[in-house]
Enzyme design. Structure first.
Site: not given
Ligand code: FPP
Length: 240
Positions: A27-28, A40, A44, A78, A138
């Site tokens: 998260d974050g 945002r 990611h 989202r 895994l």
């Molecule tokens: C939460 O942060 C994160 C997500 C919902 C997406 C996580 C995805 C990735 C890290 C990419 C992963 C990629 C692969 C290939 C596994 P948030 O957007 O809720 O952050 P916030 O709380 O600051 O809004």
């Protein structure tokens, strides 16, 4: 002459059989990007890079299983642009897996309700899983995953099989993570103190570690801190 004393590097925490499986709520990402005046989606992309680094690090310390929450059943709410970016990152990652899986020690598995994805993408996920199934580390990547959906899925499967007298083991055997032990530790970055529908069934006796570090900033040293916190605890599983 004065020499600057080199900062003592924190010891890398190597794990033993007590800690085999760590699951991450990454998260974050959004806040990390917004703090930099960026959209945002930028967070990611950096989050995906962090995920790869942390995965390599976890394998290097002797962990056997790692699960990451990449996309929840609720994340479809989202903005479309953000969903599209995460799906593009996932797609690119799958293509990378095909290249890197030859040399990696990683068994890649995609878990969750995968029926929602196009057949072509599902076929790729399945192929990576099958072709890396012999590897020792895994990595479960949870996409369109929801803990409640998973329990419902397990119940439906048991009904379909005609199982009358359902046990806890039956449900465990029909979860998406049936092929690995329950997580010993769940790490959530980003400062929030909640589970967000992640591994509800599997985390009955899991230890939790929460940190304010935003996921794109998360590093091997942060893994070490979480591991050290885990070893400082006494797991009692309801006993004394
Ligand atoms: C939460 O942060 C994160 C997500 C919902 C997406 C996580 C995805 C990735 C890290 C990419 C992963 C990629 C692969 C290939 C596994 P948030 O957007 O809720 O952050 P916030 O709380 O600051 O809004």
């Amino acid at each position: 002459m004065l020499f600057k004393r080199a900062k003592k590097k924190q010891e890398k925490q190597v794990v033993d059989e007590r800690l085999q499986h760590i699951a991450f709520i990454m998260d974050g990402n959004g806040r990390w990007a917004q703090k930099r005046g960026m959209p945002r989606e930028f967070g990611h992309s950096h989050g995906a890079a962090t995920f790869k680094k942390v995965g390599r690090y976890c394998e290097s310390i002797g962990l056997k299983y790692m699960t990451v929450y990449a996309f929840s059943t609720e994340n479809w709410k989202r903005p479309q642009k953000e969903v599209d970016t995460i799906m593009r990152i996932l797609d690119e990652y799958i293509e990378e897996c095909f290249i890197e899986m030859v040399d990696d020690n990683v068994h890649f598995r995609f878990i969750g309700n995968l029926d929602i994805f196009p057949a072509e993408l599902r076929a790729k996920m399945d192929k990576i899983d099958r072709e890396t199934a012999h590897k020792p580390f895994l990595l479960n990547i949870a996409v369109n995953y929801g803990g409640r959906e998973e329990i419902v899925h397990a119940c439906r499967e048991l009904i379909r099989e005609g199982v009358q007298d359902v046990t806890e083991d039956d449900i465990s055997a029909h979860t998406y993570t049936a092929c690995c032990p329950d997580p010993d530790l769940v790490v959530r970055t980003g400062g929030d103190l909640r589970i967000s529908n992640f591994l509800l069934w599997q985390s009955a006796y899991t230890e939790y570690y929460f940190t304010d570090v935003l996921w794109p900033d998360f590093s091997g040293e942060d893994v070490d801190a979480a591991v050290a916190a885990f070893y400082a605890r006494k797991r009692r599983y309801g006993g004394v």
